[in-house]
Design an enzyme around this catalytic site. Structure first.
Site, PDB file in Angstrom:
ATOM      1  CG  ASP A  34     -91.775 -36.851 125.004  1.00 38.71           C
ATOM      2  OD1 ASP A  34     -92.266 -37.118 123.892  1.00 38.71           O
ATOM      3  OD2 ASP A  34     -91.412 -37.734 125.827  1.00 38.71           O
ATOM      4  CB  SER A 127    -105.824 -47.263 118.693  1.00 37.72           C
ATOM      5  OG  SER A 127    -105.584 -48.543 118.191  1.00 37.72           O
ATOM      6  CE1 TYR A 152    -102.114 -48.093 123.080  1.00 41.27           C
ATOM      7  CE2 TYR A 152    -103.335 -49.707 121.798  1.00 41.27           C
ATOM      8  CZ  TYR A 152    -102.673 -48.509 121.889  1.00 41.27           C
ATOM      9  OH  TYR A 152    -102.589 -47.700 120.782  1.00 41.27           O
ATOM     10  CE  LYS A 156    -104.212 -45.068 122.640  1.00 31.78           C
ATOM     11  NZ  LYS A 156    -103.602 -43.730 122.826  1.00 31.78           N
TER      12      LYS A 156
HETATM   13  N1  UFG Z   1     -96.505 -59.603 113.209  1.00 37.42           N
HETATM   14  C1  UFG Z   1     -95.724 -60.660 112.827  1.00 37.42           C
HETATM   15  N2  UFG Z   1     -94.455 -60.721 113.323  1.00 37.42           N
HETATM   16  C2  UFG Z   1     -93.936 -59.786 114.158  1.00 37.42           C
HETATM   17  C3  UFG Z   1     -94.758 -58.701 114.544  1.00 37.42           C
HETATM   18  C4  UFG Z   1     -96.030 -58.650 114.050  1.00 37.42           C
HETATM   19  O1  UFG Z   1     -96.146 -61.543 112.085  1.00 37.42           O
HETATM   20  O2  UFG Z   1     -92.778 -59.931 114.572  1.00 37.42           O
HETATM   21  C5  UFG Z   1     -97.872 -59.506 112.678  1.00 37.42           C
HETATM   22  C6  UFG Z   1     -98.923 -59.515 113.747  1.00 37.42           C
HETATM   23  O3  UFG Z   1     -99.258 -60.835 114.121  1.00 37.42           O
HETATM   24  C7  UFG Z   1    -100.045 -58.757 113.064  1.00 37.42           C
HETATM   25  C8  UFG Z   1     -99.329 -57.780 112.135  1.00 37.42           C
HETATM   26  O4  UFG Z   1     -98.009 -58.281 112.009  1.00 37.42           O
HETATM   27  O5  UFG Z   1    -100.784 -59.654 112.294  1.00 37.42           O
HETATM   28  C9  UFG Z   1     -99.266 -56.380 112.694  1.00 37.42           C
HETATM   29  O6  UFG Z   1     -98.762 -56.455 114.010  1.00 37.42           O
HETATM   30  P1  UFG Z   1     -98.218 -55.178 114.791  1.00 37.42           P
HETATM   31  O7  UFG Z   1     -97.737 -55.644 116.125  1.00 37.42           O
HETATM   32  O8  UFG Z   1     -97.283 -54.405 113.943  1.00 37.42           O
HETATM   33  O9  UFG Z   1     -99.521 -54.289 114.937  1.00 37.42           O
HETATM   34  P2  UFG Z   1    -100.931 -54.635 115.621  1.00 37.42           P
HETATM   35  O10 UFG Z   1    -101.915 -54.620 114.513  1.00 37.42           O
HETATM   36  O11 UFG Z   1    -100.892 -55.815 116.465  1.00 37.42           O
HETATM   37  O12 UFG Z   1    -101.049 -53.442 116.644  1.00 37.42           O
HETATM   38  C10 UFG Z   1    -101.128 -52.154 116.190  1.00 37.42           C
HETATM   39  C11 UFG Z   1    -100.519 -51.169 117.185  1.00 37.42           C
HETATM   40  C12 UFG Z   1    -101.388 -51.037 118.394  1.00 37.42           C
HETATM   41  C13 UFG Z   1    -102.819 -50.851 118.022  1.00 37.42           C
HETATM   42  C14 UFG Z   1    -103.262 -51.961 117.124  1.00 37.42           C
HETATM   43  C15 UFG Z   1    -104.690 -51.818 116.693  1.00 37.42           C
HETATM   44  O13 UFG Z   1     -99.232 -51.571 117.563  1.00 37.42           O
HETATM   45  O14 UFG Z   1    -100.935 -49.923 119.118  1.00 37.42           O
HETATM   46  O15 UFG Z   1    -102.469 -51.923 115.963  1.00 37.42           O
HETATM   47  O16 UFG Z   1    -105.113 -52.958 116.029  1.00 37.42           O
HETATM   48  F1  UFG Z   1    -103.627 -50.850 119.103  1.00 37.42           F
END
Ligand code: UFG
Length: 339
Positions: A34, A127, A152, A156
């Site tokens: 790492d 992912s 990103y 992938k």
């Molecule tokens: N969300 C909120 N408030 C926040 C953060 C997130 O409402 O403060 C919502 C987002 O809008 C989304 C859900 O929570 O609807 C999940 O969001 P995340 O950011 O936790 O996760 P994502 O689904 O956007 O992204 C994740 C990973 C990525 C990956 C992706 C694949 O972080 O690495 O899933 O869909 F690529």
């Protein structure tokens, strides 16, 4: 009998550290590589504490091929897992070259060095982002990949293609790409977990930091989506369960069972959970009140996605075991341990 050794590139990170624990508990030796660019030694120390094993750690940037080569000279292993990548979707839009360089170069170096040194089994962190906004739920491995919505996500897709083509050209090489859904939670010991730098971008670390009073208010991005409660739907997979899928993937290759050479598996629970359900579940399970508000939609968000994990259930013999409640409790325990 000598144990199989696995190189865990990116083993000080969130999923890498949990996977290292599961590998050791399953009887593998591990060496962690790492560069600590987005991780901390405390994760390695946590792994050592949980397992009671003084896991070797090498600080190296996998993008620096000659430095990475030294590790191949020094350690004997037959399998490797590639976690050494950047993972923030938003940042990748701002800094595409950083993402193409980090994510692709580290993988290409690893694959080339493995080929050169005759190390043949590779597990790759893919992912569910490769599916984009799916037309049908749940998604199976045969659901078409759509054009990536971020650099990103594109890394992938390209990484998966690199592996598919390489395995075709070098049939002695075997590779398994695991398409993660949304990893959350922490190890039951609360000795390792997610360590976001700065303001968390992902939902659960933002939730736990809000509950801990570090953030004032959680924004729920959108309540007007075409879903039952109007918020987005995801498949939240416990990080320990996800880690175990890597062990199964290594077992499969070591046991010579992946005849196809290159394989892809969804790693999810099969259950879609909305943002509001998750927030309410967190409050209920942990007996805390979360300060949250409905905010505008976040650009680039997929409305809904969840996995059909049948292939991983049947072929890898893996299934998600922890309940969402257990996982949300572990996330809170971990946050509290950071005080
Ligand atoms: N969300 C909120 N408030 C926040 C953060 C997130 O409402 O403060 C919502 C987002 O809008 C989304 C859900 O929570 O609807 C999940 O969001 P995340 O950011 O936790 O996760 P994502 O689904 O956007 O992204 C994740 C990973 C990525 C990956 C992706 C694949 O972080 O690495 O899933 O869909 F690529």
């Amino acid at each position: 009998m000598k144990k199989e050794c696995v190189l865990v590139a990116g083993g000080a990170g969130y999923i890498g550290s949990h996977t290292t624990v599961e590998l050791i508990e399953a009887g593998y030796d591990v060496v962690i590589a790492d560069n600590l660019s987005n991780s901390e030694m405390r994760a390695v120390e946590g792994v050592r504490k949980i397992t009671g094993v003084d896991v070797p750690f090498v600080q190296v940037d996998c993008c620096d091929k000659e430095a990475f080569r030294q590790l191949f000279e020094q350690y004997t292993f037959d399998s490797a897992i590639h976690f050494a990548a950047s993972k923030a979707v938003g940042e990748s839009v701002e800094k595409p070259m950083l993402y193409y360089r980090n994510n692709l170069l580290s993988l290409m170096n690893l694959v080339e060095l493995m080929h050169e040194y005759g190390r043949h089994h590779l597990v790759f962190s893919s992912s569910c982002t490769v599916y984009g906004e799916p037309d049908k739920q749940p998604v199976t491995e045969l659901t078409p990949r759509k054009e990536a919505t971020s650099p990103y996500g594109n890394t992938k897709q390209i990484s998966e293609d690199i592996l598919r083509d390489t395995v075709k050209a070098w049939p002695e090489m075997k590779a398994i790409a695991l398409r993660y859904f949304n990893p959350i939670g922490a190890h039951p010991s609360a000795l390792i977990g997610e360590l976001p730098r700065g303001v968390p971008q992902n939902l659960v670390p933002y939730v736990t930091q809000t509950a801990a009073g570090i953030r004032k208010c959680l924004s729920v991005f959108g309540d007007d989506y075409p879903t039952p409660d109007g918020s987005c739907i995801r498949d939240y997979i416990d990080v320990t369960d996800l880690a175990k899928a890597h062990v199964k993937a290594i077992d499969r290759m070591v046991g010579g069972k992946n005849k196809a050479g290159y394989e892809v598996f969804n790693v999810g629970t099969g259950r879609g959970v909305s943002v509001l359900e998750l927030v309410k579940g967190f409050e209920r399970v942990n007996g805390v009140k979360l300060n949250y508000k409905i905010a505008p939609r976040r650009a680039g968000d997929i409305i809904a996605i969840w996995a059909d994990p049948t292939l991983a259930n049947e072929e890898l013999g893996w299934r998600a075991e922890r309940t969402l409640d257990e996982t949300l409790a572990s996330a809170w325990r971990w946050q509290q341990s950071l005080k």
